[in-house]
Design an enzyme around this catalytic site. Structure first.
Site, PDB file in Angstrom:
ATOM      1  N   ASN A  37       0.836  -1.242  -0.016  1.00  0.00           N
ATOM      2  CA  ASN A  37       0.037   0.125   0.085  1.00  0.00           C
ATOM      3  C   ASN A  37       0.984   1.246  -0.065  1.00  0.00           C
ATOM      4  O   ASN A  37       0.345   2.489   0.156  1.00  0.00           O
ATOM      5  CB  ASN A  37      -1.006   0.012   1.154  1.00  0.00           C
ATOM      6  CG  ASN A  37      -0.349   0.048   2.484  1.00  0.00           C
ATOM      7  OD1 ASN A  37       1.075   0.193   2.555  1.00  0.00           O
ATOM      8  ND2 ASN A  37      -0.796   0.217   3.543  1.00  0.00           N
ATOM      9  N   TYR A 150       4.322  -2.816  17.486  1.00  0.00           N
ATOM     10  CA  TYR A 150       5.007  -3.706  16.663  1.00  0.00           C
ATOM     11  C   TYR A 150       5.299  -4.907  17.367  1.00  0.00           C
ATOM     12  O   TYR A 150       4.819  -6.033  16.786  1.00  0.00           O
ATOM     13  CB  TYR A 150       6.354  -3.202  16.435  1.00  0.00           C
ATOM     14  CG  TYR A 150       7.301  -3.552  15.231  1.00  0.00           C
ATOM     15  CD1 TYR A 150       6.819  -4.013  13.905  1.00  0.00           C
ATOM     16  CD2 TYR A 150       8.308  -4.261  15.508  1.00  0.00           C
ATOM     17  CE1 TYR A 150       7.625  -4.529  12.969  1.00  0.00           C
ATOM     18  CE2 TYR A 150       8.930  -5.216  14.546  1.00  0.00           C
ATOM     19  CZ  TYR A 150       8.825  -5.286  13.278  1.00  0.00           C
ATOM     20  OH  TYR A 150       9.461  -6.094  12.432  1.00  0.00           O
ATOM     21  N   TYR A 164      -3.528 -21.298  12.995  1.00  0.00           N
ATOM     22  CA  TYR A 164      -4.111 -21.740  11.755  1.00  0.00           C
ATOM     23  C   TYR A 164      -3.504 -22.992  11.415  1.00  0.00           C
ATOM     24  O   TYR A 164      -4.089 -24.130  10.592  1.00  0.00           O
ATOM     25  CB  TYR A 164      -3.849 -20.742  10.630  1.00  0.00           C
ATOM     26  CG  TYR A 164      -5.143 -19.913  10.512  1.00  0.00           C
ATOM     27  CD1 TYR A 164      -5.704 -19.114  11.317  1.00  0.00           C
ATOM     28  CD2 TYR A 164      -6.027 -20.154   9.449  1.00  0.00           C
ATOM     29  CE1 TYR A 164      -6.514 -18.176  11.214  1.00  0.00           C
ATOM     30  CE2 TYR A 164      -6.990 -19.298   9.237  1.00  0.00           C
ATOM     31  CZ  TYR A 164      -7.563 -18.470  10.035  1.00  0.00           C
ATOM     32  OH  TYR A 164      -8.455 -17.400   9.945  1.00  0.00           O
ATOM     33  N   ARG A 191      16.636   4.128  11.491  1.00  0.00           N
ATOM     34  CA  ARG A 191      17.598   2.982  11.999  1.00  0.00           C
ATOM     35  C   ARG A 191      19.018   3.489  12.113  1.00  0.00           C
ATOM     36  O   ARG A 191      19.452   4.311  11.175  1.00  0.00           O
ATOM     37  CB  ARG A 191      17.327   2.058  10.923  1.00  0.00           C
ATOM     38  CG  ARG A 191      15.990   1.533  11.005  1.00  0.00           C
ATOM     39  CD  ARG A 191      15.848   0.052  10.312  1.00  0.00           C
ATOM     40  NE  ARG A 191      14.734  -0.739  10.956  1.00  0.00           N
ATOM     41  CZ  ARG A 191      14.948  -1.391  12.086  1.00  0.00           C
ATOM     42  NH1 ARG A 191      15.992  -1.847  12.838  1.00  0.00           N
ATOM     43  NH2 ARG A 191      13.791  -1.975  12.771  1.00  0.00           N
TER      44      ARG A 191
END
Ligand code: UDP
Length: 317
Positions: A37, A150, A164, A191
């Site tokens: 995106n 995060y 799953y 970073r």
């Protein structure tokens, strides 16, 4: 497309790791659908793939229902903001892509019977109390700190992926990725490595946070991609650390970059961000034994290549 050709969906395709994975799977002869995106990714990282017949790009946010026509052999979920600055700027998206995004993609994997690999992280160990970190360690994470969005999204991601696997029998893989660097990192993502190299090139002081005694272990991107590829191709469903155990303090790391770039700049010390892990080094025994993998590129070699890349980025901007 040729029906025997493996078809792979890579989310976060325009990002640092995602784009290198696209390159690798294209090279392996797969049909690659890259999805992004573009919140933190850049089209520049995948522009070179557009002329290829076996590459397609979907501009899409994986927190919304994901539809892919036809078969799908592999899904690699690498979409996520991935730097502490991003978590502060876009905390909700960070949480959503790891949780809702992973859920959508697991649904897709179940429907298409795809093998599913997630980009987990050393951040799930938080500020670790054991050293080096092995996969058995459960971590020391502050859920409500700045990194919590995060870390907890990635922990949830592991939990739902295992659910799953056990409940629906989905064929899953969990890569716990430690600090990785190389070309296509974002110059201004905050970073340490791009910050230090960028500062050196621009003639600014090198900003070390805290006293620089905190450690990290940096893995070159080609090694990381090889580890991830091998993990996808093996049949091991529990988490595996993928990183380079060559540990260094951030102060020494800054000094290495000063030497590499030949800058006259000096180190200046800034406050240590909240919950910044004090030490980090992957125990890669499992990766060695199960994947027959270990990193091959030394920090000296990897940093040289990365420095050349950033010099070009800055020159062309
Ligand atoms: N760091 C630093 N100066 C900077 C950026 C980062 O000293 O300009 C430090 C940061 O506080 C951390 C280490 O370098 O201790 C690695 O930071 P990075 O964001 O690269 O990775 P992470 O903390 O997520 O491992």
């Amino acid at each position: 497309m040729d029906t025997s050709q493996k078809k792979v969906l890579i989310t976060g395709a325009a990002g640092f790791l995602g784009s290198h994975l696209c390159d690798r799977f294209i090279k392996e002869g797969c049909y690659v659908i890259g999805m992004d995106n573009l919140i933190t990714g850049s089209m520049k990282n995948i522009e070179h793939l557009f002329p290829k017949e076996n590459f397609e790009f979907y501009f899409h946010d994986v927190t919304k229902f994901v539809h892919i026509p036809g078969k799908l052999d592999y899904i690699l979920h690498f979409a996520s903001p991935a730097s502490p600055i991003d978590y502060l700027k876009i905390p909700i998206q960070t949480l959503k892509v790891g949780s809702l995004g992973t859920h959508n993609l697991l649904g897709l994997a179940k429907e298409k019977k795809s093998r599913f690999l997630i980009a987990s992280t050393s951040e799930i160990y938080g500020d670790p109390n054991i050293h080096p970190q092995s996969e058995e360690y459960w971590g020391n994470v502050n859920p409500i700190g700045p990194r919590g969005v995060y870390d907890e999204a990635k922990r949830f991601m592991e939990a739902i992926t295992m659910a799953y696997h056990t409940f629906h029998g989905l064929d899953t893989r969990i890569a716990r990725i430690f600090n990785t660097y190389g070309p296509r990192m974002r110059l201004n993502d905050g970073r340490a490595l791009p910050a230090f190299i960028g500062q050196a090139i621009r003639g600014e002081d090198i900003t070390v946070f805290g006293d620089g005694s905190q450690t990290r272990s940096f893995c070159y991107v080609d090694d990381q991609v090889e580890g991830i590829y091998r993990l996808l191709m093996c049949d091991y469903n529990l988490p595996i650390n993928i990183g380079n155990p060559d540990e260094i303090t951030i102060k020494e790391f800054a000094e290495e970059i000063i030497k590499l770039t030949g800058t006259n700049q000096k180190i200046v010390y800034k406050p240590l961000p909240t919950d910044d892990p004090q030490q980090r080094q992957p125990d890669i025994t499992k990766a060695r034994e199960i994947l027959g993998w270990e990193p091959k590129v030394s920090r000296a070699e990897g940093l040289k290549i990365t420095y050349e890349y950033f010099k070009n980025v800055i020159k062309n901007n």
